[in-house]
Design a protein around this motif. Structure first.
Motif, mmCIF file in Angstrom:
data_model
loop_
_atom_site.group_PDB
_atom_site.id
_atom_site.type_symbol
_atom_site.label_atom_id
_atom_site.label_comp_id
_atom_site.label_asym_id
_atom_site.label_seq_id
_atom_site.Cartn_x
_atom_site.Cartn_y
_atom_site.Cartn_z
ATOM 1 N N ALA A 241 0.834 -1.207 0.000
ATOM 2 C CA ALA A 241 0.000 0.000 0.000
ATOM 3 C C ALA A 241 0.865 1.252 0.000
ATOM 4 C CB ALA A 241 -0.934 -0.013 1.211
ATOM 5 N N ALA A 242 1.944 1.250 0.806
ATOM 6 C CA ALA A 242 2.826 2.410 0.883
ATOM 7 C C ALA A 242 3.525 2.653 -0.450
ATOM 8 C CB ALA A 242 3.853 2.207 1.996
ATOM 9 N N LEU A 243 4.023 1.595 -1.077
ATOM 10 C CA LEU A 243 4.717 1.751 -2.358
ATOM 11 C C LEU A 243 3.765 2.194 -3.452
ATOM 12 C CD1 LEU A 243 7.096 -1.364 -2.303
ATOM 13 C CD2 LEU A 243 7.722 1.049 -2.034
ATOM 14 N N ALA A 244 2.531 1.669 -3.447
ATOM 15 C CA ALA A 244 1.550 2.065 -4.453
ATOM 16 C C ALA A 244 1.203 3.539 -4.318
ATOM 17 C CB ALA A 244 0.289 1.206 -4.327
ATOM 18 N N LEU A 245 0.977 3.994 -3.083
ATOM 19 C CA LEU A 245 0.661 5.407 -2.876
ATOM 20 C C LEU A 245 1.850 6.291 -3.225
ATOM 21 C CD1 LEU A 245 -1.579 7.298 -1.921
ATOM 22 C CD2 LEU A 245 -0.622 7.145 0.389
ATOM 23 N N ALA A 246 3.071 5.830 -2.916
ATOM 24 C CA ALA A 246 4.267 6.589 -3.260
ATOM 25 C C ALA A 246 4.410 6.732 -4.773
ATOM 26 C CB ALA A 246 5.505 5.918 -2.666
ATOM 27 N N ALA A 247 4.080 5.673 -5.513
ATOM 28 C CA ALA A 247 4.156 5.736 -6.971
ATOM 29 C C ALA A 247 3.146 6.731 -7.531
ATOM 30 C CB ALA A 247 3.909 4.343 -7.558
ATOM 31 N N VAL A 248 1.945 6.735 -6.969
ATOM 32 C CA VAL A 248 0.918 7.696 -7.398
ATOM 33 C C VAL A 248 1.363 9.117 -7.083
ATOM 34 C CG1 VAL A 248 -1.443 8.487 -6.977
ATOM 35 C CG2 VAL A 248 -0.974 6.047 -7.184
ATOM 36 N N ALA A 249 1.942 9.313 -5.901
ATOM 37 C CA ALA A 249 2.400 10.644 -5.503
ATOM 38 C C ALA A 249 3.521 11.130 -6.410
ATOM 39 C CB ALA A 249 2.865 10.615 -4.049
ATOM 40 N N ALA A 250 4.472 10.230 -6.735
ATOM 41 C CA ALA A 250 5.581 10.608 -7.613
ATOM 42 C C ALA A 250 5.067 11.003 -8.992
ATOM 43 C CB ALA A 250 6.577 9.456 -7.717
ATOM 44 N N LEU A 251 4.092 10.237 -9.509
ATOM 45 C CA LEU A 251 3.522 10.551 -10.818
ATOM 46 C C LEU A 251 2.797 11.899 -10.782
ATOM 47 C CD1 LEU A 251 2.842 9.727 -13.710
ATOM 48 C CD2 LEU A 251 0.832 8.508 -12.813
ATOM 49 N N ALA A 252 2.049 12.137 -9.712
ATOM 50 C CA ALA A 252 1.319 13.405 -9.588
ATOM 51 C C ALA A 252 2.285 14.580 -9.509
ATOM 52 C CB ALA A 252 0.416 13.364 -8.355
ATOM 53 N N TRP A 253 3.372 14.424 -8.753
ATOM 54 C CA TRP A 253 4.345 15.511 -8.617
ATOM 55 C C TRP A 253 5.010 15.819 -9.956
ATOM 56 C CZ3 TRP A 253 5.589 19.059 -5.037
ATOM 57 C CH2 TRP A 253 6.788 19.751 -5.201
ATOM 58 N N ARG A 254 5.414 14.778 -10.672
ATOM 59 C CA ARG A 254 6.070 14.988 -11.964
ATOM 60 C C ARG A 254 5.112 15.625 -12.963
ATOM 61 N NH1 ARG A 254 9.433 9.247 -12.558
ATOM 62 N NH2 ARG A 254 10.877 9.652 -10.819
ATOM 63 N N THR A 255 3.845 15.215 -12.918
ATOM 64 C CA THR A 255 2.848 15.818 -13.803
ATOM 65 C C THR A 255 2.676 17.297 -13.485
ATOM 66 O OG1 THR A 255 1.667 13.706 -13.987
ATOM 67 C CG2 THR A 255 0.452 15.704 -14.579
#
Length: 265
Positions: A241-255
């Motif tokens: 769950a932590a890694l999945a949310l981190a991946a979503v956060a990283a994608l959102a930040w880069r976007t």
């Protein structure tokens, strides 16, 4: 990654040395943080002056939930909490300066005005957990989960800070939205989730995974059944769950970075 960590530590040390120039102020801020967070423990203590258990959890188990949640949040807040101030930099035009420096914008935002005084909250949460764990005395076959759940909690809260920061590229009042899940999330997870409505518990399990900060792994440590009857394997799903949310956060930040347009100031 090594360069990112080195840059973060260098900038954090620079801010720490700057704060140390005013030792009296630093000591007062640290003490204030310690005292304010101690009031949360006092509130729980008052509750147990009038009842022997809360949703089937006794005082020591409540202190365990409080300690794990607060420690995860306090570490994340000290390391990454400044990201929720992104809109201030955008309005002032100082975020543009960060984009032309030879360091990642996220690292610069996270370490901006690094708050050593937040150590007070970390010390308080650590003390509560240090008192609760020996009284619970979980076997090593279950106690191994404690450091893992704290680490996962740090990643989850840090990811929410990053998501809140990314949202500020679009909304000026985004910090208030993020705070509902960071500061609000740590308050939520300081208590047994079984005291809340089932729809809320499922929401913080399958949508915003706050239940993996401490609730699901705590059920494993305490050897308790899930009051809502959710699957047993969820107790071990914290890292995923932590890694999945981190991946979503990283994608959102880069976007957000790609779509960012300078204020022109």
């Amino acid at each position: 990654m090594a360069d990112v960590i080195r840059t973060y530590l260098l900038l954090a040390w620079t801010w720490t040395k700057a704060s140390a120039q005013y030792p009296g102020q630093l000591a007062m801020l640290t003490l204030g943080s310690l005292v304010v967070t101690t009031l949360d423990v006092a509130a729980i203590w008052v509750i147990f002056e009038h009842t022997r258990s809360l949703a089937g959890f006794d005082r020591t188990e409540m202190m365990f939930l409080y300690g794990t949640s607060s420690l995860s949040f306090a570490l994340s807040d000290m390391l990454f909490g400044n990201v929720d101030r992104l809109s201030q930099h955008i309005r002032a035009g100082t975020f543009d300066t960060m984009l032309i420096r030879p360091a990642g914008a996220f690292v610069q935002m996270a370490v901006d005005q690094f708050g050593v005084h937040r150590l007070g909250r970390i010390l308080q949460a650590t003390a509560v957990l240090a008192v609760a764990l020996p009284r619970l005395d979980p076997p090593w076959s279950r106690a191994w989960m404690v450091p893992l759940m704290i680490l996962c909690g740090v990643v989850i809260f840090a990811s929410i800070f990053a998501l809140g920061g990314a949202l500020q590229f679009l909304l000026t009042d985004a910090p208030e939205v993020a705070n509902a899940f960071t500061y609000g999330g740590t308050t939520l997870t300081q208590y047994p989730l079984s005291i809340y409505a089932g729809e809320l518990v499922r929401g913080v399990t399958f949508v915003v995974p706050l239940a993996f900060v401490n609730w699901q792994p705590a059920l494993f440590v305490l050897n308790r059944p899930d009051p809502l009857g959710l699957p047993y394997w969820l107790r071990f799903a914290g890292p995923a769950a932590a890694l999945a949310l981190a991946a979503v956060a990283a994608l959102a930040w880069r976007t957000g970075i790609r779509r960012y347009r300078s204020t022109g100031s």
